[in-house]
Design an enzyme around this catalytic site. Structure first.
Site, PDB file in Angstrom:
ATOM      1  N   ASP A 159       0.923  -1.167   0.113  1.00 12.39           N
ATOM      2  CA  ASP A 159       0.113   0.019  -0.010  1.00 12.39           C
ATOM      3  C   ASP A 159       0.928   1.207   0.055  1.00 12.39           C
ATOM      4  OD1 ASP A 159      -2.659   0.976   0.225  1.00 12.39           O
ATOM      5  OD2 ASP A 159      -1.892   1.854   2.177  1.00 12.39           O
ATOM      6  N   ASP A 168     -10.294   0.641  -5.285  1.00 11.34           N
ATOM      7  CA  ASP A 168     -10.166   2.308  -5.203  1.00 11.34           C
ATOM      8  C   ASP A 168     -10.933   2.977  -6.343  1.00 11.34           C
ATOM      9  OD1 ASP A 168      -8.875   2.230  -2.632  1.00 11.34           O
ATOM     10  OD2 ASP A 168      -7.161   2.111  -3.593  1.00 11.34           O
TER      11      ASP A 168
HETATM   12  C1  NOJ Z   1      -4.360   2.934  -1.026  1.00  8.44           C
HETATM   13  C2  NOJ Z   1      -5.398   1.813  -0.827  1.00  8.44           C
HETATM   14  O1  NOJ Z   1      -5.821   1.083  -2.068  1.00  8.44           O
HETATM   15  C3  NOJ Z   1      -6.560   2.585  -0.249  1.00  8.44           C
HETATM   16  O2  NOJ Z   1      -8.130   1.856  -0.130  1.00  8.44           O
HETATM   17  C4  NOJ Z   1      -6.362   3.184   1.290  1.00  8.44           C
HETATM   18  O3  NOJ Z   1      -7.349   3.798   1.278  1.00  8.44           O
HETATM   19  C5  NOJ Z   1      -5.081   4.077   0.946  1.00  8.44           C
HETATM   20  N1  NOJ Z   1      -4.100   3.514   0.325  1.00  8.44           N
HETATM   21  C6  NOJ Z   1      -4.579   4.485   2.405  1.00  8.44           C
HETATM   22  O4  NOJ Z   1      -4.274   3.119   2.895  1.00  8.44           O
END
Ligand code: NOJ
Length: 557
Positions: free
Chosen positions: A200, A333
């Site tokens: 991440d 996302d």
């Molecule tokens: C990227 C992740 O894919 C997302 O879902 C998350 O909110 C942020 N990083 C923070 O960890």
């Protein structure tokens, strides 16, 4: 051609919260995934990437971890995890876990200690700024209505850094103790038998702890206005990744994938050139960021296919001789790919979903395929903010509200563009109440179209989006040319058709993808009269060579 299992694999991403609920609490869980392993196996995929399943108060659905070596209560127990891993390995499927170490939860014991006093042994596990030095220089906090990445904490009269929500304080990677804690936790999971990590926002881990002021003018010069120098790719980033490789990754036959926030074609090889001994792959945002209207939150405008082709071709070029790429159009996302990059109208939904699948599985680079896309799930398109659950959309809604903006328009924009919950609605297993996801009340509404769009119905239909995905996975796996073959873009200025060839050891495949809702021709200069059709999302290609709306064809030349 440096063959590796993670290059030849198709990765299937599971969002556990929304996949399958086994105990009726409305939240997906590990036992739910276990009950669907045969379905997953039937897809032909090789690797599962699981979004975070660790203990978490769920401010950001598991991306705020309070214990890295425990399972989130709602998802089950460590016994369930062991059973899941065993069940996967028994079926020849590998498991890649999410590694969220740019930040922890504020409920992690490290942070609980850290905030107690300025001389606490855990103080330097996080980034603190004493208030007597004045206000720290602005840093963005992504999931905050005021946009600030600093939060004042009264107990020690200091601010702490959080690039995301205030419940996600950033870990201080400059502290070698923090790095060692993380490496030992990673080894613990790898020793358990997992097969790798998706990391991440890993480009953000290194910061300049002096937190210099960065002006708007400087920001404007940088990629996407803020990601590059401002937040990500800090001074010691690659040093840390090399250290992580040395101390952890190199000791296992595992794969590593960077969420490449801010990664550019010019910087990608710094992460994945094998000679540098850092990571295996990264995924960029240039493709999925295309077509958003600047100045708004994920308002999708029209996008040009010529630009789309250029982005994916430029990225392919990066990895021509070194490193290895990835390809995706959806994840937790992102909005649903059928809505965002295809056409979710009843007329074109199936054709365009199949077209996108053809694209993802015929490009060079490891495909990351998001759960639900194999049945063509579409955006939730909620009409009310109350139907959403995600902190990001709430923060953005507040911003618009505070600025006296048009809230109705904001909600409209989310339907096509992208509040993340669009891609997070529960998996549609069948036509029963809640799509067979749960017997309880789902944590996020199930899309009403589950009565017609669901896995059970598609499983029975040989022409379904689901069965097309299965065929396409097989095709990729049986044709190494689709994995390693050289990619050449054809007819690059064609506004409707994406055409390319893949070539390996004398084998050549032509891919034709009509991304428009009209008939279109591709001027490839290739004679296809004697070519063999490998797959086609219509019953058969037309005699004239004209492509019908959203038609996808693969020819073996
Ligand atoms: C990227 C992740 O894919 C997302 O879902 C998350 O909110 C942020 N990083 C923070 O960890």
């Amino acid at each position: 051609m440096d063959r590796k299992w993670w290059k030849e694999a198709v990765v299937y991403q599971i969002y556990p919260r929304s996949f399958k609920d086994s105990d009726g609490d409305g939240v997906g869980d590990l036992k739910g995934i276990i009950s669907k392993l045969d379905y997953i196996k039937s897809l032909g995929v090789d690797i599962i990437w699981l979004n975070p399943i660790y203990s978490s108060p769920n401010a950001d659905n598991g991306y705020d971890i309070s214990d890295y070596q425990n399972i989130m209560k709602e998802f089950g127990t460590m016994q369930d995890f062991d059973a899941l891993l065993k069940g996967m390995h028994r079926r020849g499927i590998k498991l890649v876990m999410d590694l969220v170490v740019n930040h922890s939860s504020d409920e992690h014991k490290w942070f609980q200690e850290s905030r107690k006093s300025r001389d606490n042994p855990y103080r330097d596990y996080y980034h603190w700024w004493p208030a007597e030095k004045g206000k720290p220089a602005f840093r963005p906090g992504a999931f905050e209505a005021d946009g600030s990445g600093w939060r004042y904490d009264k107990t020690t009269d200091s601010y702490y850094l959080h690039y995301f929500n205030f419940k996600q304080p950033d870990l201080n990677w400059e502290n070698p103790k923090v790095r060692q804690e993380i490496y030992s936790m990673m080894r613990w999971w790898l020793d358990k038998g997992i097969d790798g990590f998706r990391m991440d926002v890993i480009p953000f881990i290194s910061k300049d702890p002096s937190f210099p002021v960065i002006t708007q003018a400087e920001l404007d010069k940088n990629y996407h206005g803020r990601w590059d120098v401002y937040m990500g790719s800090g001074p010691h980033l690659h040093e840390y990744l090399q250290e992580m490789n040395r101390e952890v990754l190199s000791k296992y036959d595992c794969m590593s994938l960077a969420e490449g926030a801010g990664m550019l074609t010019s910087t990608a090889l710094n992460f994945v050139d094998a000679d540098r001994k850092e990571l295996n792959m990264g995924y960029h945002f240039e493709g999925t960021n295309l077509g958003y209207v600047p100045g708004y939150f994920k308002k999708a405008g029209p996008y040009s296919l010529v630009d789309f082709k250029k982005i994916y071709s430029d990225w392919d070029a990066v990895y021509q001789t070194k490193g290895w790429g990835t390809i995706y159009l959806g994840n937790h996302d992102q909005p649903r790919m059928a809505t965002r990059w295809g056409n979710d109208s009843p007329e074109f939904h199936d054709y365009s979903s199949k077209l996108l699948t053809t694209f993802l599985l015929s490009m060079r680079g490891t495909p990351y395929y998001y759960n639900g896309d194999e049945i063509g799930m579409v955006n939730a398109k909620f009409d009310k903010i109350e139907d959403y659950r995600d902190i990001e959309v709430f923060a953005e809604y507040e911003k618009v509200k505070n600025a006296g903006g048009d809230l109705k328009q904001f909600i409209e924009d989310q339907k096509t563009g992208g509040a993340r919950d669009n891609g997070r609605t529960p998996f549609q297993w069948n036509s029963s109440t809640n799509g067979g996801f749960t017997t309880g009340t789902p944590w996020l509404k199930v899309n009403d179209n589950h009565t017609t769009l669901n896995a059970e119905a598609q499983d029975k239909d040989p022409n379904s989006v689901l069965n097309y995905f299965r065929k396409m996975v097989k095709l990729r796996k049986n044709n190494l040319v689709l994995v390693y073959g050289k990619y050449t873009l054809l007819d690059k200025d064609n506004p409707n058709v994406y055409a390319y060839t893949r070539e390996l050891d004398g084998k050549k495949v032509l891919v034709l993808l009509n991304f428009s809702d009209k008939n279109a021709f591709a001027n490839t200069g290739i004679n296809i009269s004697k070519a063999k059709v490998l797959i086609n999302n219509y019953a058969a290609p037309s005699k004239t060579g004209e492509l019908r709306p959203y038609e996808a064809i693969l020819y073996q030349l």
